[in-house]
Design a protein around this motif. Structure first.
Motif, PDB file in Angstrom:
ATOM      1  N   MET A 137      73.524   2.689 -13.684  1.00 23.07           N
ATOM      2  CA  MET A 137      72.762   1.510 -13.793  1.00 23.07           C
ATOM      3  C   MET A 137      71.442   1.754 -14.237  1.00 23.07           C
ATOM      4  O   MET A 137      70.650   2.789 -13.856  1.00 23.07           O
ATOM      5  N   ASP A 138      70.909   0.839 -15.061  1.00 29.18           N
ATOM      6  CA  ASP A 138      69.392   0.914 -15.514  1.00 29.18           C
ATOM      7  C   ASP A 138      68.430   1.182 -14.606  1.00 29.18           C
ATOM      8  O   ASP A 138      68.658   0.287 -13.747  1.00 29.18           O
ATOM      9  N   PRO A 139      67.535   2.125 -14.539  1.00 32.67           N
ATOM     10  CA  PRO A 139      66.599   2.081 -13.374  1.00 32.67           C
ATOM     11  C   PRO A 139      65.805   0.971 -12.934  1.00 32.67           C
ATOM     12  O   PRO A 139      65.624   0.475 -11.795  1.00 32.67           O
ATOM     13  N   ILE A 140      65.320   0.243 -14.315  1.00 36.97           N
ATOM     14  CA  ILE A 140      64.476  -0.996 -13.958  1.00 36.97           C
ATOM     15  C   ILE A 140      65.359  -2.092 -13.501  1.00 36.97           C
ATOM     16  O   ILE A 140      65.053  -2.594 -12.486  1.00 36.97           O
ATOM     17  N   ALA A 141      66.573  -2.177 -13.625  1.00 39.14           N
ATOM     18  CA  ALA A 141      67.571  -3.098 -13.128  1.00 39.14           C
ATOM     19  C   ALA A 141      67.671  -2.692 -11.816  1.00 39.14           C
ATOM     20  O   ALA A 141      67.908  -3.787 -10.796  1.00 39.14           O
ATOM     21  N   ASN A 142      67.979  -1.621 -11.365  1.00 40.88           N
ATOM     22  CA  ASN A 142      68.156  -0.964 -10.029  1.00 40.88           C
ATOM     23  C   ASN A 142      66.730  -1.442  -9.332  1.00 40.88           C
ATOM     24  O   ASN A 142      66.806  -2.155  -8.084  1.00 40.88           O
ATOM     25  N   SER A 189      64.682  -3.641  -9.881  1.00 41.13           N
ATOM     26  CA  SER A 189      64.447  -5.219  -9.769  1.00 41.13           C
ATOM     27  C   SER A 189      65.567  -5.773  -8.472  1.00 41.13           C
ATOM     28  O   SER A 189      65.192  -6.666  -7.939  1.00 41.13           O
ATOM     29  N   GLN A 226      56.543  -4.521 -13.622  1.00 44.19           N
ATOM     30  CA  GLN A 226      57.599  -3.701 -14.302  1.00 44.19           C
ATOM     31  C   GLN A 226      57.068  -2.823 -15.261  1.00 44.19           C
ATOM     32  O   GLN A 226      57.193  -1.504 -15.459  1.00 44.19           O
ATOM     33  N   LYS A 283      57.425   1.288 -15.271  1.00 44.15           N
ATOM     34  CA  LYS A 283      57.895   1.883 -16.545  1.00 44.15           C
ATOM     35  C   LYS A 283      57.131   3.245 -16.763  1.00 44.15           C
ATOM     36  O   LYS A 283      57.411   4.408 -17.049  1.00 44.15           O
ATOM     37  N   LEU A 314      58.394   5.771 -14.593  1.00 47.10           N
ATOM     38  CA  LEU A 314      59.511   6.085 -14.778  1.00 47.10           C
ATOM     39  C   LEU A 314      59.266   7.343 -16.026  1.00 47.10           C
ATOM     40  O   LEU A 314      59.858   8.411 -15.974  1.00 47.10           O
ATOM     41  N   ASP A 315      58.558   6.832 -17.174  1.00 42.94           N
ATOM     42  CA  ASP A 315      58.333   7.661 -18.309  1.00 42.94           C
ATOM     43  C   ASP A 315      57.316   8.940 -17.907  1.00 42.94           C
ATOM     44  O   ASP A 315      57.228   9.752 -18.739  1.00 42.94           O
TER      45      ASP A 315
END
Length: 157
Positions: free
Chosen positions: A1-6, A8, A23, A27, A30-31
């Motif tokens: 699953m996309d980390p941002i979606a998780n 969220s 967000q 990000k 994450l980056d």
């Protein structure tokens, strides 16, 4: 699953919204996952995308991320709070090697304390919910450099 979606979903489960500003902060984390950024560093990076975003908003968002157990607040002995994303792939935080000479920080993803946790539960009836282990010391390359520097300083004296 996309980390941002998780993330969220984690926000929504606690009745919070992952706003565009939040967000953007996530990000940046994450980056720059291996960098263990301070509030000020996150702020400077997010400010490029959101120039009107205030330092207080970044601070509050990072604190909320800590409350939601998405981010871990850490201090490596330099008086600066740093933020580290908690990996969804591990039950506990990872461990760190911290060089007292050069400041290099290396992550150890392997969990070396599982046997100890089992022993604590068995012998003391204590169930560990989380742990963090930081090793402070000096890399061999730094020890050599440090010794050379000390010899040079003594020669000058």
């Amino acid at each position: 699953m996309d980390p941002i979606a998780n993330i969220s979903q984690q926000f929504a489960a606690q009745k919070y919204k992952l706003t565009p500003q939040r967000q953007a902060i996530v990000k940046v984390l994450l980056d720059n996952e291996k960098d263990h950024l301070s509030v000020e560093e996150v702020y400077m990076m997010v400010k490029n995308s959101y120039p009107h975003l205030g330092l207080a908003t970044v601070y509050r968002t990072l604190e909320l991320l800590c409350e939601l157990h998405i981010v871990e607040k850490m201090n490596f002995g330099d008086g600066v709070s740093r933020y580290d994303l908690r990996g969804g792939d591990h039950e506990h935080m990872h461990h760190h090697l911290i060089c007292s000479v050069c400041g290099r920080l290396e992550e150890i993803k392997e969990d070396w304390l599982l046997d100890l946790e089992k022993r604590l539960e068995r012998e003391y009836g204590f169930q560990v919910s989380d742990h963090r282990l930081d090793f402070k010391g000096t890399y061999n390359t730094c020890q050599k450099t440090s010794c050379k520097r000390e010899k040079a300083n003594k020669a000058v004296s």
